[in-house]
Design a protein around this motif. Structure first.
Motif, PDB file in Angstrom:
ATOM      1  N   GLY A 121       0.791  -1.221   0.000  1.00  0.00           N
ATOM      2  CA  GLY A 121       0.000   0.000   0.000  1.00  0.00           C
ATOM      3  C   GLY A 121       0.824   1.273   0.000  1.00  0.00           C
ATOM      4  N   VAL A 122       2.121   1.148   0.285  1.00  0.00           N
ATOM      5  CA  VAL A 122       3.020   2.302   0.254  1.00  0.00           C
ATOM      6  C   VAL A 122       3.874   2.207  -1.003  1.00  0.00           C
ATOM      7  CG1 VAL A 122       4.919   3.507   1.393  1.00  0.00           C
ATOM      8  CG2 VAL A 122       3.089   2.483   2.766  1.00  0.00           C
ATOM      9  N   ALA A 123       3.837   3.259  -1.847  1.00  0.00           N
ATOM     10  CA  ALA A 123       4.660   3.243  -3.063  1.00  0.00           C
ATOM     11  C   ALA A 123       6.128   3.184  -2.668  1.00  0.00           C
ATOM     12  CB  ALA A 123       4.376   4.496  -3.891  1.00  0.00           C
ATOM     13  N   PHE A 124       6.870   2.263  -3.276  1.00  0.00           N
ATOM     14  CA  PHE A 124       8.262   2.001  -2.877  1.00  0.00           C
ATOM     15  C   PHE A 124       9.184   2.237  -4.078  1.00  0.00           C
ATOM     16  CE2 PHE A 124      12.037  -0.013  -1.458  1.00  0.00           C
ATOM     17  CZ  PHE A 124      11.956  -0.229  -0.092  1.00  0.00           C
ATOM     18  N   ILE A 125      10.150   3.137  -3.893  1.00  0.00           N
ATOM     19  CA  ILE A 125      11.142   3.412  -4.929  1.00  0.00           C
ATOM     20  C   ILE A 125      12.519   3.100  -4.368  1.00  0.00           C
ATOM     21  CG2 ILE A 125      12.102   5.141  -6.502  1.00  0.00           C
ATOM     22  CD1 ILE A 125       9.512   6.738  -6.144  1.00  0.00           C
ATOM     23  N   ALA A 126      13.215   2.135  -4.981  1.00  0.00           N
ATOM     24  CA  ALA A 126      14.581   1.787  -4.574  1.00  0.00           C
ATOM     25  C   ALA A 126      15.548   2.600  -5.428  1.00  0.00           C
ATOM     26  CB  ALA A 126      14.825   0.293  -4.737  1.00  0.00           C
ATOM     27  N   LYS A 151      25.205  13.378  -5.996  1.00  0.00           N
ATOM     28  CA  LYS A 151      26.265  14.383  -5.951  1.00  0.00           C
ATOM     29  C   LYS A 151      26.383  15.135  -7.273  1.00  0.00           C
ATOM     30  CE  LYS A 151      31.274  14.820  -5.331  1.00  0.00           C
ATOM     31  NZ  LYS A 151      32.542  14.069  -5.105  1.00  0.00           N
ATOM     32  N   ASP A 152      26.322  14.408  -8.393  1.00  0.00           N
ATOM     33  CA  ASP A 152      26.465  15.017  -9.719  1.00  0.00           C
ATOM     34  C   ASP A 152      25.125  15.387 -10.357  1.00  0.00           C
ATOM     35  OD1 ASP A 152      29.148  14.702  -9.451  1.00  0.00           O
ATOM     36  OD2 ASP A 152      29.319  12.952 -10.765  1.00  0.00           O
ATOM     37  N   LEU A 153      24.038  15.203  -9.604  1.00  0.00           N
ATOM     38  CA  LEU A 153      22.677  15.493 -10.094  1.00  0.00           C
ATOM     39  C   LEU A 153      22.306  14.638 -11.303  1.00  0.00           C
ATOM     40  CD1 LEU A 153      22.633  19.422  -9.856  1.00  0.00           C
ATOM     41  CD2 LEU A 153      22.072  17.736  -8.091  1.00  0.00           C
ATOM     42  N   PHE A 154      22.966  13.479 -11.454  1.00  0.00           N
ATOM     43  CA  PHE A 154      22.722  12.611 -12.591  1.00  0.00           C
ATOM     44  C   PHE A 154      21.408  11.855 -12.392  1.00  0.00           C
ATOM     45  CE2 PHE A 154      23.443   8.399 -14.696  1.00  0.00           C
ATOM     46  CZ  PHE A 154      23.393   8.861 -16.005  1.00  0.00           C
ATOM     47  N   ARG A 155      20.483  12.019 -13.324  1.00  0.00           N
ATOM     48  CA  ARG A 155      19.175  11.365 -13.355  1.00  0.00           C
ATOM     49  C   ARG A 155      18.229  11.848 -12.243  1.00  0.00           C
ATOM     50  NH1 ARG A 155      19.176   5.071 -14.458  1.00  0.00           N
ATOM     51  NH2 ARG A 155      17.209   5.632 -15.453  1.00  0.00           N
ATOM     52  N   ILE A 156      18.500  13.010 -11.668  1.00  0.00           N
ATOM     53  CA  ILE A 156      17.608  13.565 -10.648  1.00  0.00           C
ATOM     54  C   ILE A 156      16.247  13.920 -11.253  1.00  0.00           C
ATOM     55  CG2 ILE A 156      17.226  15.510  -9.079  1.00  0.00           C
ATOM     56  CD1 ILE A 156      19.158  13.395  -8.024  1.00  0.00           C
ATOM     57  N   GLU A 157      16.280  14.473 -12.467  1.00  0.00           N
ATOM     58  CA  GLU A 157      15.011  14.812 -13.118  1.00  0.00           C
ATOM     59  C   GLU A 157      14.208  13.553 -13.435  1.00  0.00           C
ATOM     60  OE1 GLU A 157      13.688  17.855 -13.416  1.00  0.00           O
ATOM     61  OE2 GLU A 157      15.470  18.462 -12.267  1.00  0.00           O
ATOM     62  N   GLU A 158      14.902  12.472 -13.796  1.00  0.00           N
ATOM     63  CA  GLU A 158      14.216  11.200 -14.041  1.00  0.00           C
ATOM     64  C   GLU A 158      13.604  10.670 -12.747  1.00  0.00           C
ATOM     65  OE1 GLU A 158      16.316   8.287 -16.498  1.00  0.00           O
ATOM     66  OE2 GLU A 158      17.715   9.910 -17.014  1.00  0.00           O
ATOM     67  N   LEU A 159      14.315  10.863 -11.633  1.00  0.00           N
ATOM     68  CA  LEU A 159      13.791  10.427 -10.340  1.00  0.00           C
ATOM     69  C   LEU A 159      12.510  11.198 -10.000  1.00  0.00           C
ATOM     70  CD1 LEU A 159      13.885   8.877  -7.700  1.00  0.00           C
ATOM     71  CD2 LEU A 159      15.551  10.540  -6.833  1.00  0.00           C
ATOM     72  N   LYS A 160      12.488  12.493 -10.327  1.00  0.00           N
ATOM     73  CA  LYS A 160      11.266  13.276 -10.095  1.00  0.00           C
ATOM     74  C   LYS A 160      10.093  12.713 -10.899  1.00  0.00           C
ATOM     75  CE  LYS A 160      13.606  17.658  -9.009  1.00  0.00           C
ATOM     76  NZ  LYS A 160      13.819  19.075  -9.429  1.00  0.00           N
ATOM     77  N   GLU A 161      10.381  12.289 -12.120  1.00  0.00           N
ATOM     78  CA  GLU A 161       9.329  11.691 -12.946  1.00  0.00           C
ATOM     79  C   GLU A 161       8.824  10.391 -12.332  1.00  0.00           C
ATOM     80  OE1 GLU A 161      10.811  11.211 -16.881  1.00  0.00           O
ATOM     81  OE2 GLU A 161      11.225  13.354 -17.186  1.00  0.00           O
ATOM     82  N   VAL A 162       9.742   9.608 -11.770  1.00  0.00           N
ATOM     83  CA  VAL A 162       9.361   8.357 -11.109  1.00  0.00           C
ATOM     84  C   VAL A 162       8.499   8.660  -9.883  1.00  0.00           C
ATOM     85  CG1 VAL A 162      10.215   6.332  -9.871  1.00  0.00           C
ATOM     86  CG2 VAL A 162      11.370   7.087 -11.951  1.00  0.00           C
ATOM     87  N   LEU A 163       8.867   9.702  -9.127  1.00  0.00           N
ATOM     88  CA  LEU A 163       8.078  10.110  -7.965  1.00  0.00           C
ATOM     89  C   LEU A 163       6.654  10.485  -8.373  1.00  0.00           C
ATOM     90  CD1 LEU A 163      10.555  12.300  -5.852  1.00  0.00           C
ATOM     91  CD2 LEU A 163       9.278  10.329  -5.020  1.00  0.00           C
TER      92      LEU A 163
END
Length: 470
Positions: free
Chosen positions: A336-341, A375-387
């Motif tokens: 029931g809790v969305a889980f992102i690894a 640290k390098d902000l690599f794929r941070i925007e992709e992580l936001k999309e996943v969120l």
């Protein structure tokens, strides 16, 4: 619109009420609102300019507010003659300079000339009691004022414009028809006749239950849009949780150190993604605590995890094996809790991507994986999309109405229970009086949502939470 019943119409006083409608504090302009039969007359007694009582509705007039010969301010007065106004009464809005002193002087002068100070939510209460809006729309006014994201604004605006009350009103009217037919059967009980076609009644109940179930399911998303989505960043010490928080926020909000256990308390910030507010919570690293303070931090972490709607498990790709990652996930996972690894520190080795191209096996399918470098902000925007996908997906794009109010949710749940009893009563035949009783219960609970049935205590509770002036 359905007539409103079961409330005390005396809740509307005969007074003309007045209040400041703009936020208190010094500003360029303050707007003072009056509503009531004498709103225009009272304003006219202190206004120097055109005779307001001879002017048309929806007109604006420049002039002076005067206390005798003393000029208080130059103002612009807008007139709204009832019923073509927000409250369905005569309404006047006085735009003056935003000085607290000037505003209070004008309000005191209006009260001296016959107005009464408005209570919290009294303007909207009058709009509801005068038939200008139903109760769910009135509650949407408060939600609209409190909206702090594009999504919460969209949900509140949809409800203000009718939302699910329009959808339910049509179904409720059809159910009222069947209720009247069953009541008619009671008058002819000795003749054993049926005026209400049971197959048609069952079809209508099935239709209403489908709508009610959809609205009940929508509450989960609607509520988090209204309140913000609790999103916890958890993991072992030194996984980079604080670095990730800073990367998502694009600012140095949390202290970053190579020393394990730097974060001893939770840090909470709001991140807006595509109009949705995520309440990011950076937590202490999960491990055996080395001191009492860290132990409290770990305890708070576990408490926040239990309250989360989304859990981001952050792990160090340079130190953990797939077996250790799997163990951590299974220890933290909760249905029931969305889980992102989130695998972190991809920047430290070119071999890591290949090393972690395979994922731990035997995990629940709904767990999402992504590898990043905070640290390098690599794929941070992709992580936001996943969120965003984990929280909302495409559920905002279909234009469906959402329930955000716990009062509405409870009324819908009780409606469903009553309708299920009607269905059971037709499967295992019961007398018409029992069917009528259950249908009346369903109608009552549906009416609670829109205010077709209500009581003074309920209205007092709802409108007391409004700001004064609205």
């Amino acid at each position: 619109m359905s007539s409103f019943v079961n409330y005390n119409k005396d809740m509307i006083s005969n007074d003309t009420i007045v209040a400041l409608s703009t936020p208190p504090g010094t500003g360029a302009i303050g707007v003072i609102r009056l509503s009531g039969t004498d709103a225009i007359r009272i304003t006219n007694t202190v206004f120097s300019g055109k005779d307001l009582e001879k002017q048309s509705s929806h007109t604006v007039h420049f002039g002076l507010i005067k206390d005798g010969e003393a000029i208080i301010d130059e103002v612009v007065v807008a007139l709204f003659v009832g019923p073509k106004s927000y409250t369905k009464e005569n309404v006047v809005e006085i735009s003056c300079h935003g000085s607290d002193f000037i505003i209070q002087q004008i309000i005191r002068l209006l009260i001296k000339n016959g107005a009464s100070a408005a209570k919290p939510g009294e303007f909207t209460l009058r709009a509801f009691l005068n038939g200008g809006m139903d109760l769910s729309q009135a509650e949407a006014v408060a939600d609209l004022i409190a909206s702090d994201s594009a999504a919460s604004h969209q949900v509140a605006m949809n409800q203000l414009r009718g939302g699910f009350s329009n959808e339910l009103s049509d179904l409720r009217e059809q159910l009222i028809h069947f209720a009247s037919m069953i009541e008619l059967e009671l008058d002819f009980s000795e003749e054993d006749v049926e005026f209400a076609n049971r197959d048609q009644l069952q079809a209508l109940i099935n239709k209403i239950v489908l709508v009610v179930n959809r609205l009940i399911r929508s509450f989960e998303l609607g509520n988090v849009i209204k309140q913000g989505i609790n999103t916890v960043i958890a993991g072992r010490p030194n996984a980079g949780k604080s670095t990730l928080l800073n990367a998502l926020l694009n600012e140095d909000r949390a202290i970053v150190s190579s020393i394990a256990g730097t974060t001893r308390d939770t840090i909470e910030e709001v991140l807006n993604i595509n109009g949705i507010n995520f309440r990011l919570i950076d937590t202490a690293g999960i491990r055996e605590a080395t001191d009492a303070i860290e132990a409290i931090g770990v305890e708070k972490t576990m408490e926040k995890i239990s309250q989360s709607a989304i859990l981001m498990y952050l792990y160090d790709m340079t130190t953990l094996s797939l077996e250790e990652i799997k163990k951590d996930i299974m220890d933290l996972y909760k249905p029931g809790v969305a889980f992102i690894a989130v695998g972190n520190k991809l920047d430290l080795s070119v071999d890591l991507k290949a090393k972690h191209s395979s994922l731990p096996s035997g995990l629940p399918e709904e767990i999402r994986f992504i590898h990043i470098s905070a640290k390098d902000l690599f794929r941070i925007e992709e992580l936001k999309e996943v969120l965003y996908e984990a929280a909302v997906g495409d559920r905002l794009s279909d234009g469906h109405t959402m329930v955000t109010n716990i009062r509405h949710l409870e009324a819908l749940q009780r409606t469903r229970e009553a309708l299920n009893r009607v269905s059971e009563g037709m499967i295992n035949p019961v007398t018409s009086d029992f069917l009528a009783m259950d249908i009346k219960q369903a109608l009552y609970y549906l009416g609670e949502i829109t205010g077709s049935v209500s009581n003074d205590d309920l209205l007092d509770n709802i409108f007391s939470k409004f700001c004064i002036g609205k």
